[in-house]
Design an enzyme around this catalytic site. Structure first.
Site, short mmCIF file in Angstrom:
data_model
loop_
_atom_site.label_atom_id
_atom_site.label_comp_id
_atom_site.label_asym_id
_atom_site.label_seq_id
_atom_site.Cartn_x
_atom_site.Cartn_y
_atom_site.Cartn_z
CG HIS A 1 -25.86 84.67 -41.63
ND1 HIS A 1 -26.07 85.95 -41.22
CD2 HIS A 1 -25.43 84.71 -43.72
CE1 HIS A 1 -26.50 86.29 -42.93
NE2 HIS A 1 -27.25 85.74 -43.96
CG HIS B 1 -27.09 82.40 -47.77
ND1 HIS B 1 -28.46 82.88 -47.50
CD2 HIS B 1 -26.16 83.51 -47.43
CE1 HIS B 1 -28.49 84.04 -47.16
NE2 HIS B 1 -26.71 84.42 -46.86
NE ARG C 1 -27.15 80.45 -52.55
CZ ARG C 1 -27.37 82.09 -52.11
NH1 ARG C 1 -28.45 82.60 -51.28
NH2 ARG C 1 -26.48 82.79 -52.08
CE LYS D 1 -30.37 88.50 -42.37
NZ LYS D 1 -29.51 87.89 -43.18
CG HIS E 1 -28.99 92.40 -45.20
ND1 HIS E 1 -28.03 91.68 -45.54
CD2 HIS E 1 -28.67 93.58 -45.32
CE1 HIS E 1 -27.13 92.22 -46.47
NE2 HIS E 1 -27.40 93.19 -45.98
CG HIS F 1 -24.22 89.66 -42.87
ND1 HIS F 1 -24.24 91.18 -42.75
CD2 HIS F 1 -24.38 88.87 -43.71
CE1 HIS F 1 -25.30 91.20 -43.18
NE2 HIS F 1 -25.58 89.69 -43.63
CG ASP G 1 -23.35 86.30 -45.66
OD1 ASP G 1 -24.50 85.62 -45.76
OD2 ASP G 1 -23.18 87.53 -46.24
#
Ligand code: NCD
Ligand code: ZN
Length: 335
Positions: free
Chosen positions: A13, A15, A17, A95, A134, A168, A240
Site C-alpha cells: 500500500h 502513495h 503521487r 481501490k 479504505h 491499513h 501507506d
C-alpha cells in the site's frame, strides 16, 4: 554486528503521487523494495486503462532501479466486465474509497449498497482482480473503522471468491473481523504498529503523524502488533507512505498522511527485534503478500545491520516520520 537479510520486500500500500513529488519519492521505495501496490488517488484519480499505462510509465521513469515492479491499481467506480477484461493484464487491484474519507477521495463511493456494485465486483472476482478497501464510515473519527466492519462482512459474504484487502487496519475490531471470513486479508503500516492517538495529539500536535485512519488506542495497537509479529498468514506490510509537502502538513488544514518509505524497513527491524520476532519479518514484508496476491517479485536482497541511522530532516520537500531522530537499524546494502 547483527545483520538481517530480507528477500524481495514488498510494500502492499503505497502513495507515489506524480510529477516532482513522484521523482522525489519513487527512488526511495525502489531502492529497498521489489514491488509495491501503487494507490490511484491522484488528482484526478486513475480510472482509465490509458491512465494506468501512462502512470506506470512515469513511475518506471522516476525509479532509479529496474528491479522494481509497480503493481498498478484503478480508483473504484462502476467498471463493466468488458472494460475489466481489457484492464486485467495491466492492473493488480481496484481501490475503493468512501467519498471524502481521506486525501483525494472525493470521487469515491457515497454508500456501499451492494447492488450497484455487483457487476463490477463479480467481474473482478471472476478475473482475479483484488479489491483494496479504505474501510472507514463518516462517523466519529475514532469509531469510523470499527463501524465499517459490517461493510466488510457484507462484501465478504456477497463476493466469496473476491480477495478483499482491509487496508491499513488500526483497530482490534478489524483484527477480529479478519479471521471471520476466508476472503478477507489486511495490510498494516509501520506507524500504526508504533503510535497511538496520544502520539498525534496527546501533547503538542504532531502533524507528521496525522493520517487516516487516525492512530487509535493502546489496545488497538497491541492487537495489530500481535498479528504482525506473528506474521499472521492473512496480513501483509503496506506502508501507506503518503508524502505531502512540508507546507501542507505544517499548516492550518494539515493533509492526512505519514511519510515512511525510506525508513520503513529499518523501523520494522527495530519493532520485530524488540519483540523477539525477527524470524517472522520476512513473511510479514514479503512472503505473505506473494502468496495472497500471487505475485513473483524481482530478485532483491536487502541487508540491514544493527547500526544507528539518523533520519534526514527532509527528503526533497517532504518531512519523514522520525525526522532527525536515530533509528537502531540501517540498510547496509541491496543486492
Ligand atoms: C493517504 C494520502 O495522503 O493519499 N493519506 C493517509 O492519511 N493515509 C490516503 C489514504 O490512504 O488514506
Ligand atoms: Zn493510503
Amino acid at each position: 554486528m547483527k545483520t538481517l537479510s530480507l528477500m524481495m520486500p514488498l510494500d502492499m500500500h503505497l502513495h507515489l503521487r506524480d510529477e516532482e513529488m513522484l521523482k522525489i519519492v519513487a527512488p526511495l521505495t525502489s531502492y529497498s523494495f521489489s514491488g509495491a501496490i501503487v494507490m490511484p488517488n491522484l488528482v484526478p484519480p486513475v480510472t482509465t486503462l490509458e491512465g494506468v499505462k501512462e502512470y506506470r510509465h512515469r513511475i518506471k521513469e522516476a525509479m532509479e532501479a529496474d528491479d522494481f515492479e509497480p503493481y498498478m491499481t484503478l480508483f473504484y467506480q462502476h467498471y463493466s466486465r468488458e472494460f475489466l477484461e481489457s484492464a486485467r493484464d495491466h492492473i493488480t487491484a481496484v481501490k475503493i474509497y468512501p467519498s471524502g474519507a481521506t486525501t483525494n477521495s472525493e470521487g469515491g463511493v457515497v454508500n456501499f449498497d451492494i447492488e450497484p456494485m455487483r457487476e463490477t465486483l463479480e467481474a473482478m472476482s471472476d478475473l482475479g482482480i483484488v479489491l483494496c478497501v479504505h474501510g472507514e464510515t463518516m462517523g466519529f473519527v475514532m469509531d469510523r473503522e470499527a463501524e465499517f466492519m459490517s461493510v466488510y462482512e457484507m462484501l465478504a459474504v456477497n463476493f466469496p471468491k473476491l480477495k478483499i484487502i482491509m487496508e491499513h487496519i488500526t483497530t482490534r475490531e478489524a483484527v477480529e473481523t479478519l479471521d471471520k471470513y476466508e476472503n478477507l486479508y489486511a495490510t498494516i503500516t509501520v506507524h500504526h504498529l508504533m503510535i497511538t492517538l496520544d502520539d498525534v495529539a496527546g501533547g503538542m500536535l504532531r502533524p507528521h503523524l496525522f493520517c487516516k485512519p487516525i492512530a487509535k488506542r493502546p489496545h488497538d495497537r497491541d492487537a495489530l502488533l500481535k498479528i504482525a509479529l506473528a506474521a499472521h498468514p492473512k496480513v501483509m506490510f503496506g506502508s501507506d507512505s503518503a508524502p505531502h509537502p512540508k507546507h501542507k502538513k505544517e499548516s492550518c488544514g494539515c493533509g492526512a498522511g505519514v511519510f515512511t518509505a525510506p525508513i520503513a524497513l529499518q523501523l520494522l527491524c527495530e519493532i520485530f527485534e524488540e519483540n523477539n520476532a525477527l524470524e517472522n519479518l520476512q513473511a510479514f514484508v514479503s512472503d505473505n503478500a506473494q502468496r495472497i496476491y500471487g505475485v513473483c517479485p524481482e530478485y532483491k536482497e536487502v541487508v540491514l545491520v544493527k547500526r544507528d541511522f539518523t533520519v534526514p530532516q527532509m527528503y526533497g520537500e517532504v518531512v519523514p516520520m522520525r525526522a532527525g531522530e536515530i533509528l537502531r537499524w540501517s540498510i547496509e546494502r541491496v543486492d
